[in-house]
Design a protein around this motif. Structure first.
Motif, PDB file in Angstrom:
ATOM      1  N   ARG A   1       0.842  -1.189   0.000  1.00  0.00           N
ATOM      2  CA  ARG A   1       0.000   0.000   0.000  1.00  0.00           C
ATOM      3  C   ARG A   1       0.877   1.238   0.000  1.00  0.00           C
ATOM      4  O   ARG A   1       1.889   1.305   0.693  1.00  0.00           O
ATOM      5  CB  ARG A   1      -0.888   0.015   1.256  1.00  0.00           C
ATOM      6  N   ILE A   2       0.487   2.252  -0.772  1.00  0.00           N
ATOM      7  CA  ILE A   2       1.177   3.539  -0.750  1.00  0.00           C
ATOM      8  C   ILE A   2       0.704   4.303   0.478  1.00  0.00           C
ATOM      9  O   ILE A   2      -0.496   4.508   0.675  1.00  0.00           O
ATOM     10  CB  ILE A   2       0.889   4.335  -2.034  1.00  0.00           C
ATOM     11  N   VAL A   3       1.646   4.708   1.327  1.00  0.00           N
ATOM     12  CA  VAL A   3       1.309   5.364   2.589  1.00  0.00           C
ATOM     13  C   VAL A   3       1.653   6.845   2.492  1.00  0.00           C
ATOM     14  O   VAL A   3       2.823   7.201   2.349  1.00  0.00           O
ATOM     15  CB  VAL A   3       2.077   4.719   3.764  1.00  0.00           C
ATOM     16  N   PRO A   4       0.661   7.744   2.555  1.00  0.00           N
ATOM     17  CA  PRO A   4       0.940   9.179   2.430  1.00  0.00           C
ATOM     18  C   PRO A   4       1.540   9.794   3.684  1.00  0.00           C
ATOM     19  O   PRO A   4       2.212  10.820   3.616  1.00  0.00           O
ATOM     20  CB  PRO A   4      -0.435   9.773   2.125  1.00  0.00           C
ATOM     21  N   MET A   5       1.309   9.189   4.846  1.00  0.00           N
ATOM     22  CA  MET A   5       1.799   9.747   6.104  1.00  0.00           C
ATOM     23  C   MET A   5       2.375   8.635   6.968  1.00  0.00           C
ATOM     24  O   MET A   5       1.881   7.504   6.964  1.00  0.00           O
ATOM     25  CB  MET A   5       0.658  10.449   6.861  1.00  0.00           C
ATOM     26  N   PHE A   6       3.430   8.965   7.707  1.00  0.00           N
ATOM     27  CA  PHE A   6       4.059   7.970   8.563  1.00  0.00           C
ATOM     28  C   PHE A   6       3.099   7.443   9.619  1.00  0.00           C
ATOM     29  O   PHE A   6       3.193   6.300  10.042  1.00  0.00           O
ATOM     30  CB  PHE A   6       5.293   8.571   9.245  1.00  0.00           C
ATOM     31  N   GLN A   7       2.165   8.280  10.038  1.00  0.00           N
ATOM     32  CA  GLN A   7       1.219   7.854  11.066  1.00  0.00           C
ATOM     33  C   GLN A   7       0.352   6.689  10.595  1.00  0.00           C
ATOM     34  O   GLN A   7      -0.225   5.970  11.403  1.00  0.00           O
ATOM     35  CB  GLN A   7       0.325   9.027  11.488  1.00  0.00           C
ATOM     36  N   GLU A   8       0.258   6.500   9.284  1.00  0.00           N
ATOM     37  CA  GLU A   8      -0.576   5.436   8.734  1.00  0.00           C
ATOM     38  C   GLU A   8       0.214   4.169   8.422  1.00  0.00           C
ATOM     39  O   GLU A   8      -0.337   3.198   7.905  1.00  0.00           O
ATOM     40  CB  GLU A   8      -1.262   5.932   7.457  1.00  0.00           C
ATOM     41  N   LEU A   9       1.493   4.166   8.737  1.00  0.00           N
ATOM     42  CA  LEU A   9       2.344   3.029   8.407  1.00  0.00           C
ATOM     43  C   LEU A   9       2.099   1.873   9.370  1.00  0.00           C
ATOM     44  O   LEU A   9       2.218   2.015  10.578  1.00  0.00           O
ATOM     45  CB  LEU A   9       3.815   3.448   8.474  1.00  0.00           C
ATOM     46  N   THR A  10       1.720   0.716   8.818  1.00  0.00           N
ATOM     47  CA  THR A  10       1.519  -0.494   9.614  1.00  0.00           C
ATOM     48  C   THR A  10       2.113  -1.684   8.875  1.00  0.00           C
ATOM     49  O   THR A  10       2.342  -1.630   7.661  1.00  0.00           O
ATOM     50  CB  THR A  10       0.021  -0.767   9.868  1.00  0.00           C
ATOM     51  N   ALA A  11       2.341  -2.762   9.601  1.00  0.00           N
ATOM     52  CA  ALA A  11       2.921  -3.963   8.993  1.00  0.00           C
ATOM     53  C   ALA A  11       2.021  -4.530   7.903  1.00  0.00           C
ATOM     54  O   ALA A  11       2.492  -5.089   6.908  1.00  0.00           O
ATOM     55  CB  ALA A  11       3.173  -5.014  10.075  1.00  0.00           C
ATOM     56  N   GLU A  12       0.697  -4.383   8.065  1.00  0.00           N
ATOM     57  CA  GLU A  12      -0.252  -4.941   7.097  1.00  0.00           C
ATOM     58  C   GLU A  12      -0.167  -4.251   5.739  1.00  0.00           C
ATOM     59  O   GLU A  12      -0.594  -4.801   4.725  1.00  0.00           O
ATOM     60  CB  GLU A  12      -1.680  -4.831   7.637  1.00  0.00           C
ATOM     61  N   LYS A  13       0.367  -3.021   5.715  1.00  0.00           N
ATOM     62  CA  LYS A  13       0.427  -2.264   4.468  1.00  0.00           C
ATOM     63  C   LYS A  13       1.742  -2.449   3.719  1.00  0.00           C
ATOM     64  O   LYS A  13       1.920  -1.902   2.634  1.00  0.00           O
ATOM     65  CB  LYS A  13       0.207  -0.776   4.761  1.00  0.00           C
ATOM     66  N   LEU A  14       2.667  -3.203   4.299  1.00  0.00           N
ATOM     67  CA  LEU A  14       3.952  -3.400   3.646  1.00  0.00           C
ATOM     68  C   LEU A  14       3.812  -4.309   2.430  1.00  0.00           C
ATOM     69  O   LEU A  14       3.064  -5.282   2.450  1.00  0.00           O
ATOM     70  CB  LEU A  14       4.958  -4.032   4.610  1.00  0.00           C
ATOM     71  N   GLY A  15       4.553  -3.987   1.384  1.00  0.00           N
ATOM     72  CA  GLY A  15       4.653  -4.892   0.250  1.00  0.00           C
ATOM     73  C   GLY A  15       5.728  -5.928   0.515  1.00  0.00           C
ATOM     74  O   GLY A  15       6.626  -5.719   1.334  1.00  0.00           O
TER      75      GLY A  15
END
Length: 279
Positions: free
Chosen positions: A86-100
């Protein structure tokens, strides 16, 4: 590619050394927190559409987190699609589930392949690319893998095809860690020593091709418990000793028994055939 124009929304007046030092500490903490957040979610590579300064890049590299900056938006989308990220626009939204995730070989199998290479003598350098990249995605010589990851999300070795490469040395016991392998082919080399009993751990093994080497010793009893083994070739080696009783389990190999035990006496070959006939 055109770089975006910086947008300044806040004015900061720095007119004393103390204010500069305070700002410097705040900036350092800000970068540290962002880098740590990347590490905490399990990221191993950072790809950014916009730029970040050299200090941020230094902090990332210091934490063993390589980064690529000024990547185009279209390219980012392709990367996200290719890695299911997933493309993350903000660091606050970064989670392990969104990693490629990039497909990689099971680390246990990578270490096993390195151990195999360590025990082999390769005068022609056929295995020279076994020190670069990933075995499956970098296409190491003779290493054939399944096209897709399995249930554990790793790629696995399907075949080890090292026929006629002038290899000598011996077979490492770590070969038994290639748990999903179906075909093992070391034909027509100069391998010495015994056949590792650990091959008996490879329950998926269908073909075991070791003929035309300088192997000695007896056949491991563990080979007789391989449920999928359909063919063994060890002719033109120096294998000796009695046929393990466990080989009565190998119904699929009974047609090839005379080729298997070419170095045994005719009496032992006959007894081996009788063993299969009575099972």
């Amino acid at each position: 590619m055109r770089r975006p124009k910086p947008k300044t929304k806040h004015k900061v007046d720095i007119d004393t050394v103390e204010k500069f030092q305070t700002l410097r500490k705040q900036e350092q903490k800000y970068f540290d927190d962002m880098v740590q957040q990347c590490k905490d979610v399990g990221a191993t590579l950072v790809i950014c559409q916009w730029g970040f300064d050299d200090e941020a890049n230094h902090l990332l590299m210091h934490r063993n987190l390589p980064a690529v900056r000024w990547v185009g938006g279209v390219e980012l989308e392709f990367i996200a699609i290719g890695t299911s990220g997933r493309i993350v626009p903000m660091f606050q939204e970064l989670t392990a589930e969104k990693l490629g995730k990039d497909n990689i070989t099971d680390p246990t199998e990578v270490e096993a392949l390195k151990a195999i290479k360590e025990r082999l003598i390769d005068p022609n350098g056929n295995l020279s690319n076994w020190i670069r990249g990933d075995p499956c995605t970098s296409r190491w010589t003779g290493v054939l893998c399944f096209n897709e990851t399995l249930i554990d999300d790793y790629l696995h070795v399907q075949e080890l095809q090292l026929m006629n490469l002038s290899l000598s040395g011996n077979l490492a016991p770590e070969i038994g860690s290639l748990a999903y392998m179906e075909r093992l082919n070391f034909m027509w080399n100069k391998i010495i020593g015994s056949i590792p009993k650990e091959i008996g751990n490879i329950k998926s093994l269908v073909l075991l091709l070791l003929n035309g080497n300088l192997l000695t010793g007896s056949l491991p009893d563990e080979l007789g418990f391989l449920p999928n083994l359909g063919r063994i070739q060890i002719d033109q080696d120096h294998i000796s000793g009695p046929l393990p009783a466990s080989f009565a389990n190998l119904n699929n190999t009974s047609d090839n028994i005379q080729g298997l035990f070419i170095f045994l006496s005719e009496v032992l070959v006959a007894e081996s055939l009788n063993l299969f006939r009575h099972t």
